[in-house]
Design a protein around this motif. Sequence first.
Motif, PDB file in Angstrom:
ATOM      1  N   CYS A   1     101.586  48.573 -13.961  1.00  0.00           N
ATOM      2  CA  CYS A   1     101.470  47.882 -14.902  1.00  0.00           C
ATOM      3  C   CYS A   1     101.089  48.041 -16.398  1.00  0.00           C
ATOM      4  O   CYS A   1     101.001  47.287 -17.787  1.00  0.00           O
ATOM      5  CB  CYS A   1     100.468  46.388 -15.204  1.00  0.00           C
ATOM      6  N   THR A   2      99.836  49.159 -16.633  1.00  0.00           N
ATOM      7  CA  THR A   2      99.254  50.400 -17.969  1.00  0.00           C
ATOM      8  C   THR A   2     100.138  51.726 -17.523  1.00  0.00           C
ATOM      9  O   THR A   2      99.283  52.711 -17.555  1.00  0.00           O
ATOM     10  CB  THR A   2      98.067  50.475 -17.574  1.00  0.00           C
ATOM     11  N   LEU A   3     101.596  52.099 -17.996  1.00  0.00           N
ATOM     12  CA  LEU A   3     101.890  52.817 -17.485  1.00  0.00           C
ATOM     13  C   LEU A   3     101.163  54.628 -18.233  1.00  0.00           C
ATOM     14  O   LEU A   3     100.582  55.237 -17.560  1.00  0.00           O
ATOM     15  CB  LEU A   3     103.459  52.187 -18.427  1.00  0.00           C
TER      16      LEU A   3
ATOM     17  N   ARG B   1     101.334  41.091 -19.003  1.00  0.00           N
ATOM     18  CA  ARG B   1     100.457  39.718 -18.893  1.00  0.00           C
ATOM     19  C   ARG B   1     101.614  38.653 -18.777  1.00  0.00           C
ATOM     20  O   ARG B   1     102.087  37.623 -18.390  1.00  0.00           O
ATOM     21  CB  ARG B   1      99.546  39.045 -19.725  1.00  0.00           C
TER      22      ARG B   1
ATOM     23  N   LEU C   1     105.197  49.207 -16.580  1.00  0.00           N
ATOM     24  CA  LEU C   1     105.296  48.493 -18.214  1.00  0.00           C
ATOM     25  C   LEU C   1     104.107  49.043 -19.119  1.00  0.00           C
ATOM     26  O   LEU C   1     103.065  49.668 -18.656  1.00  0.00           O
ATOM     27  CB  LEU C   1     104.539  47.238 -17.965  1.00  0.00           C
TER      28      LEU C   1
ATOM     29  N   ASP D   1     104.389  43.933 -22.085  1.00  0.00           N
ATOM     30  CA  ASP D   1     102.442  43.490 -22.294  1.00  0.00           C
ATOM     31  C   ASP D   1     102.873  42.814 -20.249  1.00  0.00           C
ATOM     32  O   ASP D   1     103.480  42.153 -20.289  1.00  0.00           O
ATOM     33  CB  ASP D   1     102.245  41.872 -22.978  1.00  0.00           C
TER      34      ASP D   1
ATOM     35  N   ASP E   1     103.102  50.407 -25.650  1.00  0.00           N
ATOM     36  CA  ASP E   1     102.871  50.859 -26.685  1.00  0.00           C
ATOM     37  C   ASP E   1     103.991  51.621 -26.451  1.00  0.00           C
ATOM     38  O   ASP E   1     103.942  52.666 -25.296  1.00  0.00           O
ATOM     39  CB  ASP E   1     101.812  51.969 -26.340  1.00  0.00           C
TER      40      ASP E   1
ATOM     41  N   HIS F   1      96.152  64.431 -20.804  1.00  0.00           N
ATOM     42  CA  HIS F   1      95.601  63.114 -19.575  1.00  0.00           C
ATOM     43  C   HIS F   1      95.859  63.829 -18.635  1.00  0.00           C
ATOM     44  O   HIS F   1      96.466  63.705 -17.612  1.00  0.00           O
ATOM     45  CB  HIS F   1      97.123  62.198 -20.091  1.00  0.00           C
TER      46      HIS F   1
ATOM     47  N   GLY G   1      92.879  49.613 -20.624  1.00  0.00           N
ATOM     48  CA  GLY G   1      92.079  49.798 -22.104  1.00  0.00           C
ATOM     49  C   GLY G   1      93.017  50.757 -22.626  1.00  0.00           C
ATOM     50  O   GLY G   1      94.256  50.914 -22.218  1.00  0.00           O
ATOM     51  N   MET G   2      92.512  51.520 -23.353  1.00  0.00           N
ATOM     52  CA  MET G   2      93.227  52.433 -23.491  1.00  0.00           C
ATOM     53  C   MET G   2      93.578  53.811 -22.751  1.00  0.00           C
ATOM     54  O   MET G   2      92.859  54.242 -22.875  1.00  0.00           O
ATOM     55  CB  MET G   2      92.674  52.339 -25.239  1.00  0.00           C
ATOM     56  N   SER G   3      94.721  54.201 -23.861  1.00  0.00           N
ATOM     57  CA  SER G   3      95.005  56.328 -23.297  1.00  0.00           C
ATOM     58  C   SER G   3      93.920  57.184 -23.791  1.00  0.00           C
ATOM     59  O   SER G   3      93.596  56.817 -25.557  1.00  0.00           O
ATOM     60  CB  SER G   3      96.514  56.105 -23.037  1.00  0.00           C
TER      61      SER G   3
ATOM     62  N   GLN H   1      96.092  57.292 -27.209  1.00  0.00           N
ATOM     63  CA  GLN H   1      95.888  56.842 -27.717  1.00  0.00           C
ATOM     64  C   GLN H   1      94.419  57.384 -29.139  1.00  0.00           C
ATOM     65  O   GLN H   1      94.611  57.330 -30.137  1.00  0.00           O
ATOM     66  CB  GLN H   1      95.656  55.168 -27.418  1.00  0.00           C
TER      67      GLN H   1
ATOM     68  N   GLY I   1     100.452  59.237 -15.706  1.00  0.00           N
ATOM     69  CA  GLY I   1      99.970  59.512 -14.924  1.00  0.00           C
ATOM     70  C   GLY I   1      99.665  59.275 -12.555  1.00  0.00           C
ATOM     71  O   GLY I   1      99.983  59.951 -11.825  1.00  0.00           O
ATOM     72  N   HIS I   2      99.590  57.823 -12.978  1.00  0.00           N
ATOM     73  CA  HIS I   2      99.137  57.818 -11.818  1.00  0.00           C
ATOM     74  C   HIS I   2     100.146  57.835 -11.275  1.00  0.00           C
ATOM     75  O   HIS I   2     100.368  57.928  -9.799  1.00  0.00           O
ATOM     76  CB  HIS I   2      98.571  56.287 -11.928  1.00  0.00           C
TER      77      HIS I   2
ATOM     78  N   MET J   1      97.793  48.502 -29.906  1.00  0.00           N
ATOM     79  CA  MET J   1      98.504  49.024 -28.763  1.00  0.00           C
ATOM     80  C   MET J   1     100.403  49.019 -28.311  1.00  0.00           C
ATOM     81  O   MET J   1     100.569  49.779 -28.907  1.00  0.00           O
ATOM     82  CB  MET J   1      97.990  48.744 -27.141  1.00  0.00           C
TER      83      MET J   1
ATOM     84  N   PRO K   1      94.372  61.692 -15.235  1.00  0.00           N
ATOM     85  CA  PRO K   1      94.345  59.840 -14.665  1.00  0.00           C
ATOM     86  C   PRO K   1      93.113  59.729 -13.938  1.00  0.00           C
ATOM     87  O   PRO K   1      92.856  60.842 -13.604  1.00  0.00           O
ATOM     88  CB  PRO K   1      95.710  60.267 -13.683  1.00  0.00           C
TER      89      PRO K   1
HETATM   90  C1  LIG Z   1      94.287  54.305 -19.452  1.00  0.00           C
HETATM   91  S1  LIG Z   1      95.530  53.997 -20.058  1.00  0.00           S
HETATM   92  C2  LIG Z   1      96.336  53.696 -19.145  1.00  0.00           C
HETATM   93  C3  LIG Z   1      96.695  55.443 -18.112  1.00  0.00           C
HETATM   94  C4  LIG Z   1      97.983  55.631 -17.147  1.00  0.00           C
HETATM   95  N1  LIG Z   1      96.971  55.342 -15.882  1.00  0.00           N
HETATM   96  C5  LIG Z   1      98.271  57.482 -16.835  1.00  0.00           C
HETATM   97  O1  LIG Z   1      97.325  57.736 -16.072  1.00  0.00           O
HETATM   98  O2  LIG Z   1      99.154  58.007 -17.756  1.00  0.00           O
HETATM   99  C6  LIG Z   1      96.120  52.356 -20.520  1.00  0.00           C
HETATM  100  C7  LIG Z   1      97.718  51.419 -21.000  1.00  0.00           C
HETATM  101  O3  LIG Z   1      97.575  50.588 -20.362  1.00  0.00           O
HETATM  102  C8  LIG Z   1      98.325  50.244 -22.057  1.00  0.00           C
HETATM  103  N2  LIG Z   1      97.556  48.524 -22.500  1.00  0.00           N
HETATM  104  C9  LIG Z   1      96.782  48.191 -22.445  1.00  0.00           C
HETATM  105  N3  LIG Z   1      96.617  46.654 -22.380  1.00  0.00           N
HETATM  106  C10 LIG Z   1      98.655  46.267 -21.871  1.00  0.00           C
HETATM  107  C11 LIG Z   1      98.990  45.443 -21.652  1.00  0.00           C
HETATM  108  N4  LIG Z   1      98.286  44.195 -21.294  1.00  0.00           N
HETATM  109  N5  LIG Z   1      99.803  45.146 -21.408  1.00  0.00           N
HETATM  110  C12 LIG Z   1     100.952  46.805 -21.195  1.00  0.00           C
HETATM  111  N6  LIG Z   1      99.860  47.702 -21.659  1.00  0.00           N
HETATM  112  C13 LIG Z   1      99.142  47.454 -21.726  1.00  0.00           C
HETATM  113  C14 LIG Z   1      97.909  50.806 -22.931  1.00  0.00           C
HETATM  114  O4  LIG Z   1      98.853  51.061 -24.110  1.00  0.00           O
HETATM  115  C15 LIG Z   1      97.051  52.434 -22.699  1.00  0.00           C
HETATM  116  O5  LIG Z   1      99.018  52.925 -22.493  1.00  0.00           O
END
Ligand SMILES: C[S@@+](CC[C@H](N)C(=O)[O-])C[C@H]1O[C@@H](n2cnc3c(N)ncnc32)[C@H](O)[C@@H]1O
Length: 298
Positions: A29-31, A81, A52, A79, A55, A6, A101-103, A106, A35-36, A126, A8
């Motif tokens: 919020c979107t772990l 939210r 958070l 989530d 998935d 992955h 969005g998606m990773s 995924q 990576g970040h 997700m 980031p």
């Molecule tokens: C683009 S990836 C993030 C990648 C991460 N920043 C990294 O560097 O590894 C987006 C992640 O956000 C999660 N996601 C999407 N919508 C979400 C939500 N409403 N609440 C929590 N997680 C969410 C997805 O499951 C996915 O794992």
Amino acid sequence: MSRPEHIPVLLDESLEMLAVDRPGIYIDCTLGLGGHSLEILRRNPKAEIIGLDLDEQAIRIAQERLEPFGPRVTLYLSDYRNLPEIEVDFKRVRGVLADMGMSSFQLDTPERGFSHAVDGPLDMRMDLRGKTSAARILEKASEIKLAQIFRDYGELKQARPLARAIASARRLKPLESTTELRALVERVCHWIPQRGKIHPASKVFQALRIEVNNELAGLDVFLESTLRLLPPGGHLAAISFHSLEDRIVKRTFLKLADEEIAPPLIDILTRKPIVPSEAEVARNPRSRSAKLRAAERR
Ligand SMILES: C[S@@+](CC[C@H](N)C(=O)[O-])C[C@H]1O[C@@H](n2cnc3c(N)ncnc32)[C@H](O)[C@@H]1O
């Protein structure tokens, strides 16, 4: 099992926007695969992460990767939210990141059904606890609803004929696999591969994914309520991957920074969205459509 790859997106740019050198809490919020977060923890020994993701597979992998940082990391299967309901000492929060969005994890897992490039079930959830898969929507939604999904979330010109073709195909047999749907899209859109042209199934899959995960609903409320919870000087950075999401971020920021409506809540740190450099796109083509916007709580 080998760890999924992955990279980031907009890593340096987003961490700069979050000003991650300050001691305190950063909420990711979107772990994803962390990576970040990993980079924030590496760069700042006084940073703590609250992470958070909805998935559970992603959370499990991130947990393993972030384990060396011990008590500096707290993860929630949630989530984003629902962030206001999670117990967080917001006074100590310095930055919030939403990399939406998606990773790639995924996308690259065929059984998750996010990619039209590999064969898999039409799942696209997700949150694996959710009930609505893409297959279910393709089976149950009315033809009108399907056309609306493809038009609104995929900005697809052939939304109506595609919805019609799906409604007629499912009378014989429900669509079950990513390759079946891709073949149908190619037929309806008279697809001829051309260099630099986006496959129409990408738009169809994007549209279905947004519908399955209800991705746009409540995004504005989440941004506003999180910015309200931040202490002065707290930063929020949002990375979006399509114009629908980016528009919501942009409008919400503009509303909260507008002096004519009320005393402004935020200062916008990015007059224009930050996009990946050519070098980043060459290294990671999936970063192509990313846009980063950031704001600071007044
Ligand atoms: C683009 S990836 C993030 C990648 C991460 N920043 C990294 O560097 O590894 C987006 C992640 O956000 C999660 N996601 C999407 N919508 C979400 C939500 N409403 N609440 C929590 N997680 C969410 C997805 O499951 C996915 O794992």
